[in-house]
Enzyme design. Sequence first.
Site, PDB file in Angstrom:
ATOM      1  N   ASP A  14       0.867  -1.182   0.000  1.00  0.00           N
ATOM      2  CA  ASP A  14       0.000   0.000   0.000  1.00  0.00           C
ATOM      3  C   ASP A  14       0.901   1.228   0.000  1.00  0.00           C
ATOM      4  OD1 ASP A  14      -3.150   0.757   1.342  1.00  0.00           O
ATOM      5  OD2 ASP A  14      -1.598   2.263   1.007  1.00  0.00           O
ATOM      6  N   ASP A 120      -3.706   2.287  -5.394  1.00  0.00           N
ATOM      7  CA  ASP A 120      -2.397   2.308  -4.721  1.00  0.00           C
ATOM      8  C   ASP A 120      -2.116   1.071  -3.886  1.00  0.00           C
ATOM      9  OD1 ASP A 120      -3.773   2.736  -2.277  1.00  0.00           O
ATOM     10  OD2 ASP A 120      -2.110   4.001  -1.571  1.00  0.00           O
ATOM     11  N   GLU A 121      -2.845  -0.009  -4.134  1.00  0.00           N
ATOM     12  CA  GLU A 121      -2.538  -1.213  -3.352  1.00  0.00           C
ATOM     13  C   GLU A 121      -2.705  -2.474  -4.184  1.00  0.00           C
ATOM     14  OE1 GLU A 121      -5.390  -2.320  -0.227  1.00  0.00           O
ATOM     15  OE2 GLU A 121      -6.698  -0.768  -1.019  1.00  0.00           O
TER      16      GLU A 121
HETATM   17  P1  TTP Z   1      -5.148   5.168   0.896  1.00  0.00           P
HETATM   18  O1  TTP Z   1      -4.126   4.101   0.657  1.00  0.00           O
HETATM   19  O2  TTP Z   1      -6.281   4.840   1.802  1.00  0.00           O
HETATM   20  O3  TTP Z   1      -4.443   6.454   1.520  1.00  0.00           O
HETATM   21  P2  TTP Z   1      -3.030   7.092   1.232  1.00  0.00           P
HETATM   22  O4  TTP Z   1      -2.224   6.264   0.281  1.00  0.00           O
HETATM   23  O5  TTP Z   1      -3.213   8.509   0.828  1.00  0.00           O
HETATM   24  O6  TTP Z   1      -2.361   7.125   2.656  1.00  0.00           O
HETATM   25  P3  TTP Z   1      -1.736   5.908   3.498  1.00  0.00           P
HETATM   26  O7  TTP Z   1      -0.279   6.230   3.646  1.00  0.00           O
HETATM   27  O8  TTP Z   1      -2.438   5.933   4.810  1.00  0.00           O
HETATM   28  O9  TTP Z   1      -1.971   4.649   2.712  1.00  0.00           O
HETATM   29  O10 TTP Z   1      -5.756   5.664  -0.464  1.00  0.00           O
HETATM   30  C1  TTP Z   1      -4.983   5.748  -1.663  1.00  0.00           C
HETATM   31  C2  TTP Z   1      -5.370   6.973  -2.461  1.00  0.00           C
HETATM   32  O11 TTP Z   1      -6.746   6.913  -2.777  1.00  0.00           O
HETATM   33  C3  TTP Z   1      -5.159   8.265  -1.711  1.00  0.00           C
HETATM   34  O12 TTP Z   1      -3.851   8.786  -1.872  1.00  0.00           O
HETATM   35  C4  TTP Z   1      -6.221   9.156  -2.280  1.00  0.00           C
HETATM   36  C5  TTP Z   1      -7.319   8.223  -2.705  1.00  0.00           C
HETATM   37  N1  TTP Z   1      -8.439   8.294  -1.734  1.00  0.00           N
HETATM   38  C6  TTP Z   1      -9.484   9.163  -1.992  1.00  0.00           C
HETATM   39  O13 TTP Z   1      -9.511   9.852  -3.017  1.00  0.00           O
HETATM   40  N2  TTP Z   1     -10.506   9.256  -1.081  1.00  0.00           N
HETATM   41  C7  TTP Z   1     -10.527   8.511   0.083  1.00  0.00           C
HETATM   42  O14 TTP Z   1     -11.469   8.633   0.900  1.00  0.00           O
HETATM   43  C8  TTP Z   1      -9.435   7.611   0.328  1.00  0.00           C
HETATM   44  C9  TTP Z   1      -9.399   6.786   1.584  1.00  0.00           C
HETATM   45  C10 TTP Z   1      -8.416   7.546  -0.606  1.00  0.00           C
HETATM   46 MG    MG Z   2      -2.058   4.184   0.553  1.00  0.00          MG
END
Ligand code: TTP
Ligand code: MG
Length: 364
Positions: A14, A120-121
């Site tokens: 992730d 992103d995962e």
């Molecule tokens: P996430 O992996 O949940 O968040 P992140 O990568 O920004 O942070 P973390 O380090 O905690 O993993 O989500 C991936 C991307 O998806 C994030 O960068 C933006 C998008 N996203 C949204 O647009 N709206 C949302 O509510 C969430 C949770 C994510």
């Molecule tokens: Mg993330």
Amino acid sequence: MIQCEVVRIIAHLDMDAFFAAIEERDHPELRGLPLVVGADPAQGKGRGVVSTANYAARQYGIHSALPISLAWRFSEKARHQGQPGAVFLGVNYRRYREVSERIMALLRRHASLVEEASIDEAYFDLSPAGSFDRAAAICRKIKQEIKDQEQITGSIGLGPNKLVAKIASDFQKPDGLTIVTPEEAERFLEPLAVRKIPGIGPKAEARLAREGIRFVRDLKKFSAAELQLRFGKWGPELYERLRGRHEAPLREEYEPKSVGEQETFGVDTLDLQLLFDRLLYMCRHVRERLLADGFKACRTVVVTVRFADFDTRSRSQTLPAATGSLDRLQFFAMKLFMPFLDRRENPRRKLIRLIGVRLEKLEK
Ligand code: TTP
Ligand code: MG
């Protein structure tokens, strides 16, 4: 009979603060500053939400899905306390998609089975490595390659199944690598908050907290039958999850479970013409995305309405037969939407702030 048990070694990657990390990389002048990616804050009057925030902005309490107006307020508060104000940037989805595709391609060079779980995962199967030590070495290599190639970081969890791998990848963010062997899995989960178990959402979490059940180890006191009474037919599956057991295979193809979108209006409204226009337009647009993703039909339509006071409700209908027809989708969306305009769902005639349409149970 000798049974040969093959050890599964599953990894979950992730990316860290994904959208924000890409923006930070592409705008070196912003490096180190708190960064918020999302809707236009319009000097605090903006109406959308935060997509994500980098870790510096998270220090101010800004996070994904927070109303952008609140994010602005938190940033102003920090500024008045002598800290740097947050930089607000719009969402550049195309760019993030490109980076995502390159990272997925990189993973495919190390694993023959990769499941893209979101932008992103991804899960990837490292069982062929033969041991957790060797799999961990591959993960270190992958992390380094991502850094070299994209100048951003991700966190990886390694476990005996998808459930444990996903929880592990979140365990030491950012830039983490958490290894949980099959022997460690059950102990690893015990001290975690119940909410960490996928499937336990905010409502179940609150309900359990009222009974003093906060951690996985507390919830393990219940038998499978007791969990079934509390959680319905999902109970026995939850019983297994609490013990770190999860058989779900990786799915090679990225299968979106739903397509949907929502729109926040510039001003709260009960203007029927406008609401119907936007709803019908959204149906058209999500249907196009459905087709573009290679699906032909869906069986469930969901309409979401957020009122001016943020009271947010969704109503869904599962259709007797799957459909891909625009007329039918618009018909059902309208049918679900109408009660929000009258006594049934909106007796006080509250103004509407946002509407959304989502299609689920997609069929190829
Ligand atoms: P996430 O992996 O949940 O968040 P992140 O990568 O920004 O942070 P973390 O380090 O905690 O993993 O989500 C991936 C991307 O998806 C994030 O960068 C933006 C998008 N996203 C949204 O647009 N709206 C949302 O509510 C969430 C949770 C994510
Ligand atoms: Mg993330």
